[in-house]
Design a protein around this motif. Structure first.
Motif, short mmCIF file in Angstrom:
data_model
loop_
_atom_site.label_atom_id
_atom_site.label_comp_id
_atom_site.label_asym_id
_atom_site.label_seq_id
_atom_site.Cartn_x
_atom_site.Cartn_y
_atom_site.Cartn_z
N LYS A 16 0.84 -1.21 0.00
CA LYS A 16 0.00 0.00 0.00
C LYS A 16 0.87 1.26 0.00
O LYS A 16 0.60 2.24 -0.70
N THR A 37 -10.03 7.91 1.04
CA THR A 37 -10.28 7.39 2.39
C THR A 37 -9.87 5.91 2.45
O THR A 37 -9.97 5.20 1.44
N SER A 39 -7.25 2.64 4.46
CA SER A 39 -5.91 2.41 4.98
C SER A 39 -4.83 2.75 3.95
O SER A 39 -3.74 3.21 4.32
N THR A 40 -5.09 2.55 2.67
CA THR A 40 -4.09 2.90 1.65
C THR A 40 -4.00 4.42 1.53
O THR A 40 -2.91 4.99 1.37
N GLY A 94 -8.12 4.90 -2.64
CA GLY A 94 -8.00 3.45 -2.63
C GLY A 94 -9.21 2.81 -3.30
O GLY A 94 -10.10 3.50 -3.82
N ALA A 95 -9.24 1.48 -3.28
CA ALA A 95 -10.39 0.74 -3.82
C ALA A 95 -10.45 -0.62 -3.16
O ALA A 95 -9.44 -1.13 -2.66
N ASP A 96 -11.64 -1.21 -3.18
CA ASP A 96 -11.80 -2.56 -2.65
C ASP A 96 -11.61 -3.62 -3.73
O ASP A 96 -11.13 -4.71 -3.45
N LYS A 106 -15.96 0.38 -4.39
CA LYS A 106 -15.45 1.18 -3.29
C LYS A 106 -16.52 1.25 -2.20
O LYS A 106 -17.66 0.89 -2.43
N GLY A 107 -16.09 1.74 -1.05
CA GLY A 107 -17.05 1.93 0.03
C GLY A 107 -16.83 1.01 1.21
O GLY A 107 -17.62 1.00 2.15
N GLY A 108 -15.71 0.24 1.15
CA GLY A 108 -15.39 -0.60 2.31
C GLY A 108 -15.25 0.22 3.58
O GLY A 108 -15.54 -0.26 4.67
N GLY A 109 -14.85 1.46 3.40
CA GLY A 109 -14.73 2.37 4.56
C GLY A 109 -15.97 3.22 4.74
O GLY A 109 -16.00 4.10 5.61
N GLY A 110 -16.97 3.01 3.90
CA GLY A 110 -18.24 3.73 4.05
C GLY A 110 -18.21 5.16 3.54
O GLY A 110 -19.09 5.95 3.86
N ALA A 111 -17.20 5.48 2.71
CA ALA A 111 -17.07 6.89 2.28
C ALA A 111 -17.36 7.05 0.79
O ALA A 111 -17.06 8.10 0.22
N HIS A 112 -17.99 6.04 0.17
CA HIS A 112 -18.06 6.07 -1.30
C HIS A 112 -18.91 7.20 -1.86
O HIS A 112 -18.71 7.62 -2.99
N GLU A 115 -16.57 10.07 -1.88
CA GLU A 115 -15.48 9.67 -2.79
C GLU A 115 -15.92 9.80 -4.25
O GLU A 115 -15.15 10.24 -5.10
N LYS A 133 -6.37 -6.46 -4.53
CA LYS A 133 -7.57 -5.72 -4.97
C LYS A 133 -7.87 -5.93 -6.46
O LYS A 133 -8.94 -5.54 -6.93
C1 5RP Z 1 -13.56 3.80 1.53
C2 5RP Z 1 -13.00 3.16 0.33
C3 5RP Z 1 -11.59 2.71 0.38
O1 5RP Z 1 -10.86 3.37 -0.59
C4 5RP Z 1 -11.57 1.23 0.14
O2 5RP Z 1 -12.39 0.61 1.11
C5 5RP Z 1 -10.14 0.68 0.23
O3 5RP Z 1 -9.71 0.78 1.55
P1 5RP Z 1 -8.32 0.20 2.01
O4 5RP Z 1 -7.28 1.06 1.37
O5 5RP Z 1 -8.35 0.33 3.51
O6 5RP Z 1 -8.25 -1.23 1.57
O7 5RP Z 1 -13.63 3.01 -0.68
O8 5RP Z 1 -14.92 4.08 1.38
#
Ligand code: 5RP
Length: 246
Positions: A16, A37, A39-40, A94-96, A106-112, A115, A133
């Motif tokens: 990352k 948003t 971890s990356t 980042g992306a899932d 996207k949206g694993g962090g709930g910010a899509h 974003e 990914k």
């Molecule tokens: C947040 C996202 C993130 O970019 C996505 O979940 C990737 O996160 P990470 O870098 O932690 O794997 O879309 O809404």
């Protein structure tokens, strides 16, 4: 916050950080940036803050979440509202999941939601990720759908009918929780996570979800990502470009 983000990292975090470093190398003085948003994106913000400090870069930055805003400000960067800046030159996020056409989940962090607004207001979106990914077909990762709390159960029925009509095999939709409570997004909405396995026709699914009253935004990012930088634990980075990107 360590000054060197690469100290003491797991292989996945090394990957990352490698992607984040390559993305931050694209930043030029005077740019208007969207900051993603996750971890990356945390590595990206850390690396960017280092460059701002070391080189005195003058940037105008909009954040895609409260968390990213807080991190960037903590590291000494100024964050502005997207509407204060207007249009952006570049968004780094980042992306899932990333498919061969650079369509994303996207949206694993709930910010899509934020974003997607930020990516759509950018001349260029560069996605940073570790190799896990990259997929052939989107869908193994749950698809986040941000929904207004009012009428949640009827919205859920509409979504289920849509999925049934598109023959998308589906386990129950999950209302996303965080810390033992229903998670609220930065906009005060909730998220339904859809388990779909494989999404063979993301465009049709995206159009169907967008047409449902109560759905605010889904996590399919189609045609928005121009470049993906895929980092490896050894520090190398592979660049994937969307074929029809300008
Ligand atoms: C947040 C996202 C993130 O970019 C996505 O979940 C990737 O996160 P990470 O870098 O932690 O794997 O879309 O809404």
């Amino acid at each position: 916050m360590p000054d060197n983000p690469a100290s003491d990292l797991s292989p996945s975090d090394m990957a990352k950080d490698a992607a984040a470093r390559a993305a931050v190398a694209l930043v030029e003085d005077g740019m208007r940036l969207g900051l993603g948003t996750g971890s990356t994106a945390v590595f990206m913000v850390q690396r960017l803050a280092q460059r701002v400090r070391a080189e005195g870069l003058r940037l105008r930055c909009a954040a895609t979440s409260r968390a990213t805003c807080e991190l960037a400000e903590h590291l000494g960067m100024k964050i502005e509202e997207l509407d204060e800046i207007g249009w952006l030159d570049l968004t780094l996020d980042g992306a899932d999941e990333i498919d061969p056409d650079l369509n994303l989940i996207k949206g694993g962090g709930g910010a899509h939601l934020r974003e997607k607004i930020v990516a759509a207001a950018s001349d260029r979106m560069v996605v940073i990720a570790d190799p896990q990914k990259v997929v052939e077909t989107l869908g193994a990762f749950h698809l986040p759908v941000e929904v207004v709390p009012f009428g949640l159960e009827t919205t859920r029925v509409h979504i289920q009918r849509l999925l049934d009509g598109q023959d998308l095999s589906q386990r129950p939709m999950l209302l996303r929780q965080r810390d033992g409570a229903v998670m609220r997004t930065d906009e005060g909405n909730v998220i339904l996570d859809l388990s779909l396995d494989l999404i063979h026709d993301p465009a049709t699914l995206a159009a169907g979800l967008a047409a449902i009253p109560g759905v605010v935004e889904h996590g399919l990012f189609l045609g928005l990502c121009d470049t993906a930088l895929i980092g490896s634990p050894d520090g190398s980075v592979i660049e994937l470009a969307r074929e029809d990107a300008a």
